[in-house]
Design an enzyme around this catalytic site. Structure first.
Site, PDB file in Angstrom:
ATOM      1  N   GLU A 192      -4.082   0.607  -3.650  1.00 48.24           N
ATOM      2  CA  GLU A 192      -3.220   0.958  -3.892  1.00 48.24           C
ATOM      3  C   GLU A 192      -1.901  -0.279  -3.844  1.00 48.24           C
ATOM      4  O   GLU A 192      -0.602  -0.539  -4.503  1.00 48.24           O
ATOM      5  CB  GLU A 192      -2.407   1.484  -2.423  1.00 48.24           C
ATOM      6  CG  GLU A 192      -2.883   2.768  -2.800  1.00 48.24           C
ATOM      7  CD  GLU A 192      -3.425   3.821  -1.758  1.00 48.24           C
ATOM      8  OE1 GLU A 192      -3.174   4.404  -1.605  1.00 48.24           O
ATOM      9  OE2 GLU A 192      -2.663   3.332  -0.430  1.00 48.24           O
ATOM     10  N   ASP A 252       0.834   3.567  -3.370  1.00 46.06           N
ATOM     11  CA  ASP A 252       0.451   5.207  -3.307  1.00 46.06           C
ATOM     12  C   ASP A 252       1.448   6.019  -3.581  1.00 46.06           C
ATOM     13  O   ASP A 252       0.764   6.812  -4.538  1.00 46.06           O
ATOM     14  CB  ASP A 252       0.676   5.500  -2.072  1.00 46.06           C
ATOM     15  CG  ASP A 252       0.278   7.176  -1.536  1.00 46.06           C
ATOM     16  OD1 ASP A 252      -1.138   7.935  -2.055  1.00 46.06           O
ATOM     17  OD2 ASP A 252       0.631   7.553  -1.136  1.00 46.06           O
ATOM     18  N   GLU A 303       0.904  -0.663   0.084  1.00 49.51           N
ATOM     19  CA  GLU A 303      -0.213  -0.263  -0.765  1.00 49.51           C
ATOM     20  C   GLU A 303       1.398   1.549   0.189  1.00 49.51           C
ATOM     21  O   GLU A 303       0.736   2.198  -0.771  1.00 49.51           O
ATOM     22  CB  GLU A 303      -1.132  -0.359   0.933  1.00 49.51           C
ATOM     23  CG  GLU A 303      -1.787  -1.258   0.684  1.00 49.51           C
ATOM     24  CD  GLU A 303      -2.797  -1.653   2.540  1.00 49.51           C
ATOM     25  OE1 GLU A 303      -2.455  -0.232   3.973  1.00 49.51           O
ATOM     26  OE2 GLU A 303      -3.238  -2.259   2.939  1.00 49.51           O
ATOM     27  N   ASP A 338      -7.157   1.016  -0.039  1.00 47.09           N
ATOM     28  CA  ASP A 338      -5.622   0.101   0.564  1.00 47.09           C
ATOM     29  C   ASP A 338      -5.730  -0.243  -0.848  1.00 47.09           C
ATOM     30  O   ASP A 338      -4.577  -1.052  -1.058  1.00 47.09           O
ATOM     31  CB  ASP A 338      -5.851   0.101   1.707  1.00 47.09           C
ATOM     32  CG  ASP A 338      -5.834   1.181   2.602  1.00 47.09           C
ATOM     33  OD1 ASP A 338      -5.155   2.590   2.104  1.00 47.09           O
ATOM     34  OD2 ASP A 338      -5.537   0.451   4.266  1.00 47.09           O
TER      35      ASP A 338
END
Length: 234
Positions: A124, A52, A48, A121
């Site tokens: 990502e 991002d 994650e 999440d």
């Protein structure tokens, strides 16, 4: 027992990507609660983190190249609308990621497969898995393809960050139903009046906010409540 091999292959078709490392995609789909009940060490939180950053740079580059008339401030505002939890949640729903996630029975029973933060999440994490397995160009292609509609809505000012709706969804997932907004006070001249609001959930104050309209103050109160409830609901 879930046939994880079948699930991975099925998801690969949705993603339009065949992974060299199936384990990498499986890790992207593994919630931290899962490892507490199984003899595994890897869950998707590190992915994650990486995903991002990959998402941010790809969207930043796309906006920079395709909208040369936009200032730095405008580009930053657009990116914040595009790269937000609501957008990630929307992508996860379109890909049906919830049904592929590995999580504990307890997490599943409390609505984990539908929880906004978990689903956001997971997008990502999948982006990071694509980046590690296929490289930046493939990750970029995946991101732009899936975010194209959201990018268009952001450019056309059609995205509103609705924290009140989001808060309603969160409390409903936990079985709580009583939510209300109370105007505490307002101050300032009529042409520049500032409002202060609190949000009450099941008779407990969960957040406060202010703004130059009642609507804005309620939205900010809802946002504050979501921030305060993060430890409780995550």
């Amino acid at each position: 027992m879930i046939n994880e091999t079948f699930n991975i292959e099925h998801l690969e078709k949705k993603l339009n990507i065949i992974f060299n490392s199936k384990d990498l995609l499986l890790e992207a789909l593994t919630h931290s609660s899962y490892i507490n009940q199984h003899k595994e060490n890897n869950h998707n939180e590190r992915l994650e983190f990486l995903g991002d950053s990959v998402l941010q740079i790809c969207i930043s580059e796309y906006l920079y190249k395709n909208y040369p008339d936009k200032s730095e401030g405008e580009l930053t505002r657009l990116r914040s609308l595009i790269v937000c939890e609501n957008s990630l949640y929307e992508i996860s729903i379109s890909l049906e990621l919830g049904k592929y996630l590995r999580m504990s029975k307890g997490e599943e029973l409390t609505g984990g497969r539908d929880r906004i933060s978990i689903l956001a999440d997971s997008v990502e994490a999948v982006i990071a898995a694509i980046y590690l397995d296929k490289g930046i160009e493939k990750a970029k292609k995946f991101i732009i393809s899936n975010f194209r509609d959201i990018i268009g809505r952001a450019i056309n000012n059609q995205i509103i960050l609705d924290y009140k709706t989001r808060l309603q969804e969160v409390i409903q997932q936990k079985g709580e139903t009583l939510i209300s907004y109370k105007l505490l006070r307002f101050e300032g001249p009529p042409h520049r009046r500032k409002f202060y609001t609190e949000v009450v959930i099941d008779n407990t104050v969960r957040g406060e906010g202010s703004g130059y309209s009642k609507k804005e103050s309620e939205q900010n109160a809802a946002k504050d409540a979501l921030d305060n409830l993060e430890v409780i609901y995550e």
